[in-house]
Each structure stands twice: as C-alpha cells, then as structure tokens.
Design an enzyme around this catalytic site. Sequence first.
Site, PDB file in Angstrom:
ATOM      1  N   SER A 151     -14.217  66.253 129.000  1.00 43.32           N
ATOM      2  CA  SER A 151     -15.572  66.369 128.471  1.00 43.32           C
ATOM      3  C   SER A 151     -16.348  65.108 128.795  1.00 43.32           C
ATOM      4  O   SER A 151     -15.775  64.013 128.865  1.00 43.32           O
ATOM      5  CB  SER A 151     -15.544  66.570 126.953  1.00 43.32           C
ATOM      6  OG  SER A 151     -16.843  66.463 126.407  1.00 43.32           O
TER       7      SER A 151
ATOM      8  N   TYR B  65     -12.944  64.107 118.557  1.00 44.04           N
ATOM      9  CA  TYR B  65     -13.063  64.832 119.821  1.00 44.04           C
ATOM     10  C   TYR B  65     -13.207  63.868 120.988  1.00 44.04           C
ATOM     11  O   TYR B  65     -12.547  64.017 122.025  1.00 44.04           O
ATOM     12  CB  TYR B  65     -14.265  65.762 119.739  1.00 44.04           C
ATOM     13  CG  TYR B  65     -14.485  66.633 120.951  1.00 44.04           C
ATOM     14  CD1 TYR B  65     -13.669  67.730 121.196  1.00 44.04           C
ATOM     15  CD2 TYR B  65     -15.536  66.365 121.843  1.00 44.04           C
ATOM     16  CE1 TYR B  65     -13.894  68.551 122.285  1.00 44.04           C
ATOM     17  CE2 TYR B  65     -15.762  67.179 122.936  1.00 44.04           C
ATOM     18  CZ  TYR B  65     -14.938  68.269 123.158  1.00 44.04           C
ATOM     19  OH  TYR B  65     -15.153  69.076 124.247  1.00 44.04           O
TER      20      TYR B  65
END
Length: 259
Positions: A142, A155
């Site tokens: 990501s 995350y």
Amino acid sequence: MARPGTPETALPGVPETARKVLIVGGSSAIAAAAARAFADTGAAVAGVALDPFDAPGYAATRAADCADPAQAADAVHWAHAELGGLDTVVPAAAVMPVAAAADTTDAQWRAAIDVTLGSAFATCRAALPLLPRGAAITMVGSVNATLAAPGLPGYAAAKGGVEALTRQLALEYGPRGIRVNAVAPGLIGGGDLPNAHEGYPLGRTGTPEEVAAAVVFLSSAAASFITGTVLPIDGGLSIASPAAFLRPDLRARFLPDAP
C-alpha cells in the site's frame, strides 16, 4: 497434503504448462480481479479467504485463517495438491483498523499486524520450499507504507513490514530463481467518498483491475529481471507534494494555467 516435487495435476483440465497461482485474501476486490486476470492468461488459480467464498477466475477456493501459521501451511499444501504444483503466490490478506494511535486497541494492532503482515510471512514461509526456479511471489502492499495518513498506525506499520519482507525474500531467494515483488495501490474505488480524487495527479482513483494487471505482470515472465521492487499503482499520488498540489495559492503561483 502434497509433497515438494509432485507435479501431478489434481484438477482436471489444468495443463502442466499453466501458471499455478495461490491468492491469499482471495475474496477482496483486488484479489478477485487478480484471479480473473490470471485466469484470462490461462493460469489455474486457487484462492483462500477467512470465510468460504466463490468467485469467477478461481479453479478452487477454501476458507482458512492464514494469520495462523498452521492454517497458512495447510492452505499452501492444499493449493499445491489441487493445482498439481505452485509457481505463483499472491499474499493479499489485510485488515485496516481506523483509529488514532492513542486510541488503537491491542486487538486492533494485533489484527493489523497478524492478518496483513503475519499472513504474508506465514504463507511465503510455507510456499518457498515448494516453489520451483522461475516462480514469483507478488505481495499486495500500500502507499500507506510510505505516505502517512491519519488513523492508520497499525495498517501503515503492517504494510511497511510487507515492503521490507518483499526486499528480504527477494535477496535471500534470488539465487534460487524466485522473484519477489510488491504492488503498492493508492485508493482503489472511493466512489462513495466525496472528492476522493483530490491529490491524485491523474485526477481519479484506481480500479481493482488496474492493480490486478500489475500483479499479473510482476508475476509473469515479462518481468523476469525484476525483483525486490515495490511498484506504486497510485495515479501519481506518491510523487505529488500535498502542499503544492492541494493549495490553490501554490498551484496558481507555479502553474497559473493549471486546472
């Protein structure tokens, strides 16, 4: 449970020459798009997700919690047996708790790390002894691994770990002819978020199919001299200065004719 070096194809109709792909986190939008894209190339694809699922592109699916190393190993050997081999692994499982660092619970932190990073490691560790020369692992990272955003400490840390793991495995297993890369998507979808496109030089967010195309490319022979890289699939987000891009006064100063 399949053993290393057993090439028999268990699923009928899967040619020995077909790419044999395992996708973990297989029910997500990106994973499902990757399954369809791989299948379009003639690959045989097995998918694993936390809950039972069925989706186009998959030759076989099953439920498993790959954050549990034992279940991850079992899923890898199941895919190897179902497909008659394994030469492509796509660890794509992730959870994204949203909370400021001070408000992030122990359970949220563990979930982010265990599911996102732990499942990738456990899957790779189980798969590597089975993978032949020419195999590929393509992680799903990501942009949040390198671009900070409010409310994503777990995350972001987990995706940063995925990037580091990508480089580590690429270095260690390159001599065996196994390539390891990652894609780093920006916002995918986002149609329900007002002004989601702002900050993206291309003026829009991405689609699962665009990420899937990059996953298939990095896993293919067309990328045979690419390893240890993280490929942003982010519409230029990671190269944009937020201040210069978003502030109208700065845009007017540097690019007076810009939209």
